[in-house]
Design an enzyme around this catalytic site. Sequence first.
Site, PDB file in Angstrom:
ATOM      1  N   HIS A 170      -7.711   7.692  11.407  1.00 18.68           N
ATOM      2  CA  HIS A 170      -7.144   6.208  11.229  1.00 18.68           C
ATOM      3  C   HIS A 170      -5.924   5.814  11.031  1.00 18.68           C
ATOM      4  O   HIS A 170      -5.835   5.475  10.614  1.00 18.68           O
ATOM      5  CB  HIS A 170      -8.228   5.711  10.499  1.00 18.68           C
ATOM      6  CG  HIS A 170     -10.075   4.822  10.142  1.00 18.68           C
ATOM      7  ND1 HIS A 170     -10.857   4.822   9.581  1.00 18.68           N
ATOM      8  CD2 HIS A 170     -10.666   5.312  11.812  1.00 18.68           C
ATOM      9  CE1 HIS A 170     -11.841   4.654  10.067  1.00 18.68           C
ATOM     10  NE2 HIS A 170     -11.690   5.223  11.564  1.00 18.68           N
ATOM     11  N   CYS A 205      12.767  -1.292  15.710  1.00 24.18           N
ATOM     12  CA  CYS A 205      12.871   0.237  15.988  1.00 24.18           C
ATOM     13  C   CYS A 205      14.151   0.583  15.913  1.00 24.18           C
ATOM     14  O   CYS A 205      15.004   0.174  16.541  1.00 24.18           O
ATOM     15  CB  CYS A 205      12.125  -0.134  17.072  1.00 24.18           C
ATOM     16  SG  CYS A 205      12.566   1.923  17.934  1.00 24.18           S
ATOM     17  N   GLN A 230     -10.916   9.717   6.978  1.00 23.45           N
ATOM     18  CA  GLN A 230     -10.445   7.401   7.446  1.00 23.45           C
ATOM     19  C   GLN A 230      -9.579   7.973   6.636  1.00 23.45           C
ATOM     20  O   GLN A 230      -8.794   6.378   6.948  1.00 23.45           O
ATOM     21  CB  GLN A 230     -11.693   6.803   7.433  1.00 23.45           C
ATOM     22  CG  GLN A 230     -13.184   8.005   7.750  1.00 23.45           C
ATOM     23  CD  GLN A 230     -14.571   6.858   7.462  1.00 23.45           C
ATOM     24  OE1 GLN A 230     -15.043   5.812   7.676  1.00 23.45           O
ATOM     25  NE2 GLN A 230     -15.430   7.500   6.671  1.00 23.45           N
ATOM     26  N   ASN A 231      -8.663   8.112   5.783  1.00 25.44           N
ATOM     27  CA  ASN A 231      -7.961   7.908   4.682  1.00 25.44           C
ATOM     28  C   ASN A 231      -6.521   7.509   5.693  1.00 25.44           C
ATOM     29  O   ASN A 231      -6.625   8.642   6.380  1.00 25.44           O
ATOM     30  CB  ASN A 231      -8.385   8.545   3.796  1.00 25.44           C
ATOM     31  CG  ASN A 231      -8.935   8.450   2.894  1.00 25.44           C
ATOM     32  OD1 ASN A 231     -10.024   7.155   2.768  1.00 25.44           O
ATOM     33  ND2 ASN A 231      -9.357   9.338   1.914  1.00 25.44           N
ATOM     34  N   CYS A 240       5.716   1.456  17.739  1.00 22.17           N
ATOM     35  CA  CYS A 240       6.826   0.002  18.219  1.00 22.17           C
ATOM     36  C   CYS A 240       6.418  -0.441  19.275  1.00 22.17           C
ATOM     37  O   CYS A 240       6.281   0.853  20.186  1.00 22.17           O
ATOM     38  CB  CYS A 240       8.438   1.357  18.998  1.00 22.17           C
ATOM     39  SG  CYS A 240       9.175   0.236  19.713  1.00 22.17           S
ATOM     40  N   ARG A 281       0.972  -1.566  -0.171  1.00 25.68           N
ATOM     41  CA  ARG A 281       0.266   0.128  -0.060  1.00 25.68           C
ATOM     42  C   ARG A 281       0.868   1.341   0.132  1.00 25.68           C
ATOM     43  O   ARG A 281       0.629   2.395  -0.742  1.00 25.68           O
ATOM     44  CB  ARG A 281      -0.864   0.196   1.677  1.00 25.68           C
ATOM     45  CG  ARG A 281      -2.236  -0.846   1.110  1.00 25.68           C
ATOM     46  CD  ARG A 281      -2.345  -0.980   1.841  1.00 25.68           C
ATOM     47  NE  ARG A 281      -3.691   0.223   2.201  1.00 25.68           N
ATOM     48  CZ  ARG A 281      -4.577   0.757   3.326  1.00 25.68           C
ATOM     49  NH1 ARG A 281      -4.761  -0.076   4.289  1.00 25.68           N
ATOM     50  NH2 ARG A 281      -5.101   1.315   2.709  1.00 25.68           N
ATOM     51  N   THR A 294     -17.519   8.026   1.723  1.00 23.09           N
ATOM     52  CA  THR A 294     -17.263   7.101   2.539  1.00 23.09           C
ATOM     53  C   THR A 294     -18.752   6.096   2.519  1.00 23.09           C
ATOM     54  O   THR A 294     -19.765   6.616   1.957  1.00 23.09           O
ATOM     55  CB  THR A 294     -16.951   7.676   3.489  1.00 23.09           C
ATOM     56  OG1 THR A 294     -17.263   6.291   5.073  1.00 23.09           O
ATOM     57  CG2 THR A 294     -17.967   8.425   4.420  1.00 23.09           C
TER      58      THR A 294
END
Length: 247
Positions: free
Chosen positions: A120, A148, A102-103, A128, A70, A189
Amino acid sequence: LHTALDQAALWLNAAERVCVLTGAGVSAESGVPTFRASDGLWEGHRIEDVASPGGFERNPTLVWNFYNERRANVKKVAPNPGHHALVELEKRRGDRFTLVTQNVDGLHQAAGSRNVLEIHGSLRRTRCLGCGTVANRELEPLGAEPRCPQCRGQLRPDIVWFGEGLPDDVWSAAMDAAHECHVLLVVGTSAVVHPAASLIPIAKRGAVIPAKVIEVNLTSTEASRYADVGLYGPSGVVLPKLVQRLG
Ligand code: APR
């Protein structure tokens, strides 16, 4: 569509405060896939495998491969006219404007939107599980088991998964914006995921007066029963037309 656009523009012009709620549909014309395809899969994966704490515990490599894909996809895409129209709307309204998204793709900010609440999380950030550090890694490749840099702990995407709570500060700012707005513009949405979708009835219950709800989507959704006007068409076409009509 013309009268509906005119009505929506009238309400926007008259509104003192405007809040916008966006979902995956606003990025669809940029080439970012939406979530709820008819086969119930998310790019070939079951949602609970790639977007839940349990899925990450079972198979972190699968989850990171999915998010790395993504991230790589978002690197290739650009904001579309729908994102740009929302920038223009914010410019006209100054600080009486909040964009709740929300993206996690960052395309609103890439277009130039300023007051953006990412409820979101963000594809660009990692968190971490050892020391809790949240870092902006932009869209650099992270590998299938990223660690991390501070404590060597396991990193996860800083994204809100199913079964998790929303970040308190961001969510309470979003609720305030919905509660106080005079117009809520709901774009792209399906409005089935809560608590995000509950911003719509929150706006309707209004602090001062019930907000007018304007829905922009390809189809009717769970938000439609709250909508005072529906503008049905691609947001990359509808939003520029709407903004063009403003005084
Ligand atoms: N213009 C306008 N709307 C569109 C367009 C477009 N070009 N293309 C698709 N849509 C609409 C669809 O009709 C659908 O109503 O966008 C909506 C996308 O719905 P979802 O895929 O369910 O996305 P979203 O509502 O953002 O999902 C909410 O669910 O998976 C979780 O956390 C994830 O933030 C996400 C949340």
